[in-house]
Motif scaffolding. Structure first.
Motif, PDB file in Angstrom:
ATOM      1  N   SER A  63      58.261   2.418  16.134  1.00 10.23           N
ATOM      2  CA  SER A  63      57.155   3.364  16.100  1.00 10.23           C
ATOM      3  C   SER A  63      56.013   2.865  16.978  1.00 10.23           C
ATOM      4  CB  SER A  63      56.653   3.506  14.661  1.00 10.23           C
ATOM      5  OG  SER A  63      56.119   2.265  14.205  1.00 10.23           O
ATOM      6  N   ASN A  65      53.129   2.238  15.937  1.00 12.44           N
ATOM      7  CA  ASN A  65      52.495   1.174  15.150  1.00 12.44           C
ATOM      8  C   ASN A  65      53.149  -0.173  15.452  1.00 12.44           C
ATOM      9  OD1 ASN A  65      50.602   0.330  13.136  1.00 12.44           O
ATOM     10  ND2 ASN A  65      52.258   0.256  11.635  1.00 12.44           N
ATOM     11  N   ARG A  66      54.492  -0.206  15.512  1.00 10.78           N
ATOM     12  CA  ARG A  66      55.196  -1.452  15.828  1.00 10.78           C
ATOM     13  C   ARG A  66      54.887  -1.900  17.254  1.00 10.78           C
ATOM     14  NH1 ARG A  66      61.416  -1.353  14.909  1.00 10.78           N
ATOM     15  NH2 ARG A  66      60.692  -1.469  12.755  1.00 10.78           N
ATOM     16  N   GLU A 278      56.100   8.465  12.379  1.00  8.27           N
ATOM     17  CA  GLU A 278      54.787   9.046  12.112  1.00  8.27           C
ATOM     18  C   GLU A 278      54.831  10.561  11.963  1.00  8.27           C
ATOM     19  OE1 GLU A 278      53.950   5.276  14.583  1.00  8.27           O
ATOM     20  OE2 GLU A 278      55.412   6.908  14.608  1.00  8.27           O
ATOM     21  N   THR A 300      54.628   1.878   7.625  1.00  6.95           N
ATOM     22  CA  THR A 300      54.209   2.854   8.634  1.00  6.95           C
ATOM     23  C   THR A 300      54.141   4.253   8.039  1.00  6.95           C
ATOM     24  OG1 THR A 300      55.096   1.575  10.481  1.00  6.95           O
ATOM     25  CG2 THR A 300      54.856   3.939  10.825  1.00  6.95           C
ATOM     26  N   ASP A 363      56.722  -4.890   8.774  1.00  8.33           N
ATOM     27  CA  ASP A 363      57.339  -3.920   9.675  1.00  8.33           C
ATOM     28  C   ASP A 363      58.692  -4.382  10.198  1.00  8.33           C
ATOM     29  OD1 ASP A 363      56.940  -1.397  11.416  1.00  8.33           O
ATOM     30  OD2 ASP A 363      57.494  -2.948  12.865  1.00  8.33           O
TER      31      ASP A 363
END
Length: 447
Positions: A63, A65-66, A278, A300, A363
């Motif tokens: 994602s 975020n990662r 997401e 996430t 994560d």
């Protein structure tokens, strides 16, 4: 099989090259001229100080975020090792291994690459594309002191260590407790069955008009479904399927098809529009239940949803038999890398540095080093605390992961996904789908 894989690598390389102009794939932005000049200046300064300037290529999927967190970790490593520059290549999971196949066909795999446990790492190892990491562990470049033997074994293929687990992970059904509370429905618990799964999803749909659950694509879910019933996807020597009665797959396909027909579960026309974690249905409030997640993804999902989510094991009367721990993913080094030692040093940094997991949380799974877990425990976020507790629960209520994935496993699973889609669209019956899958799988495995 090797000839077929080689052909597919070349084909994918040509296909990706032809499509690259129209790709909307999430990738690292191209470096600007200023960036390159600055990088060269930094490397020249480092070289003048006596250390060889090294550039490593590193790839992963995940994602946004990662991606952001991994870039922060890379910056930390480069600050501590100014002679090293890491060029990043990242995408979503879809398309990641097609891109890797194209790179492999040109003998141009990244120095450090994220690998997937099971079918993909076995496939790459069978083609002798991954470096043996055993010597780097033996000499201490990668410190695995205190890591459970079962965790280390999960990174081996035919006795050779080709991947270092980034963390441990487990399948999870994620749910929104407030959605169930508002609908007046009891949420699932660790002891729920497949009948409960259907009933809870149906009750929610009838009460709200929304989907009662997300569609579960068959790869991980059917594998679990088989394990829970005492079977496996592949037999012991990986020469065929691990179950004899096609009624098992027929029942699985029919359960999902019935739920789609009733509007309880979305079909592929909805799921194929989802753009990453997401954008998942549970994040958008379109269903309270997602049975397709891995424990490392829940952070996430919760962050994006903006409200607490909870976790339970997957359904089944024998879910302690079906559940298992696995590496969230693996760090591997391309055999073509000219800087294996430096790549190994980064993997060691990632594995043994507390600050890394302070950035990335859960994560990439629960850290494999005991001292890292202990250092993090007092300051875990609420969601990471829940993930740790969930993984601990699964560790005590599960059976060992299957590791006997043949090199052609990804091709077999691709057939399963295609057949599942045809059944869900009503193009063939569940019975026909189960029979066609066996024929396709046995044909592939016989090559």
């Amino acid at each position: 099989m090797k000839k077929f894989f080689g052909f597919m690598l070349i084909f994918l390389f040509l296909l990706l090259a032809a499509c690259s102009g129209d790709s909307d794939e999430e990738t690292t932005p191209d470096a600007t001229t200023d960036d390159v000049e600055q990088s060269n200046e930094n490397q020249e300064e480092t070289a003048e100080e006596g250390e060889e300037a090294i550039t490593l290529r590193m790839s992963w999927w995940g994602s946004q975020n990662r991606h952001d967190m991994t870039n922060e970790i890379i910056e930390l490593y480069e600050e501590q090792n100014p002679h090293v520059t890491i060029q990043t290549e990242f995408t979503g999971f879809d398309g990641y291994f097609e891109k890797m196949a194209a790179q492999a066909s040109g003998n141009n795999l990244p120095d450090i690459m994220q690998q997937n446990f099971g079918e993909y790492v076995n496939q790459y190892a069978s083609q002798d594309l991954l470096a043996d990491l055993g010597p780097y562990v033996e000499e201490g470049t990668i410190d695995l002191e205190g890591v459970a033997d079962t965790v280390i074994e999960s990174g081996k293929v035919d006795g050779t260590l080709v991947g270092i687990p980034t963390g441990t992970n487990a399948l999870v059904a994620t749910y929104n407790p407030s959605a169930y509370e508002e609908a007046g429905i009891e949420p699932p618990t660790h002891d729920w069955t497949w009948d409960d799964f259907v009933d809870i999803a149906t009750q929610y749909h009838e009460a709200t008009g929304d989907y009662g659950t997300r569609l579960a694509e068959p790869g991980n879910m059917f594998d679990y479904y088989l394990r829970e019933k005492g079977y496996s996807l592949f037999n012991e020597d990986s020469s065929g399927l691990g179950y004899d009665d096609d009624q098992v797959l027929t029942d699985y396909l029919a359960m999902n098809k019935d739920m789609i027909d009733a509007g309880v579960m979305p079909g592929y026309d909805v799921i194929q529009q989802v753009q990453g974690l997401e954008d998942e249905l549970i994040v958008r409030g379109e269903t309270p239940l997602d049975p397709t997640n891995w424990s490392n993804q829940v952070g996430t999902l919760e962050k994006t949803a903006g409200e607490p989510l909870e976790m339970v094991v997957l359904p089944g009367e024998n879910n302690d038999q079906g559940m298992f721990l696995k590496p969230s993913m693996l760090w591997s080094i391309g055999k073509n890398s000219e800087h294996k030692e430096e790549a190994a040093k980064f993997i060691n940094f990632f594995t043994n540095t507390v600050e890394v997991f302070e950035v990335i949380g859960s994560d990439r799974g629960v850290p494999i080093k005991p001292e890292v877990r202990e250092a993090l425990q007092p300051n875990l976020s609420e969601i990471d605390q829940k993930v740790y507790e969930y993984v601990n629960y699964v560790a005590e209520n599960s059976s060992p992961a299957d590791t006997n994935y043949p090199p052609a496993a990804s091709e077999v699973l691709s057939h399963l996904e295609d057949i599942d889609e045809m059944v869900m669209y009503g193009q063939i019956t569940p019975e026909e789908g189960a029979q066609q899958f066996r024929e396709a799988a046995e044909s592939v495995l016989a090559e």
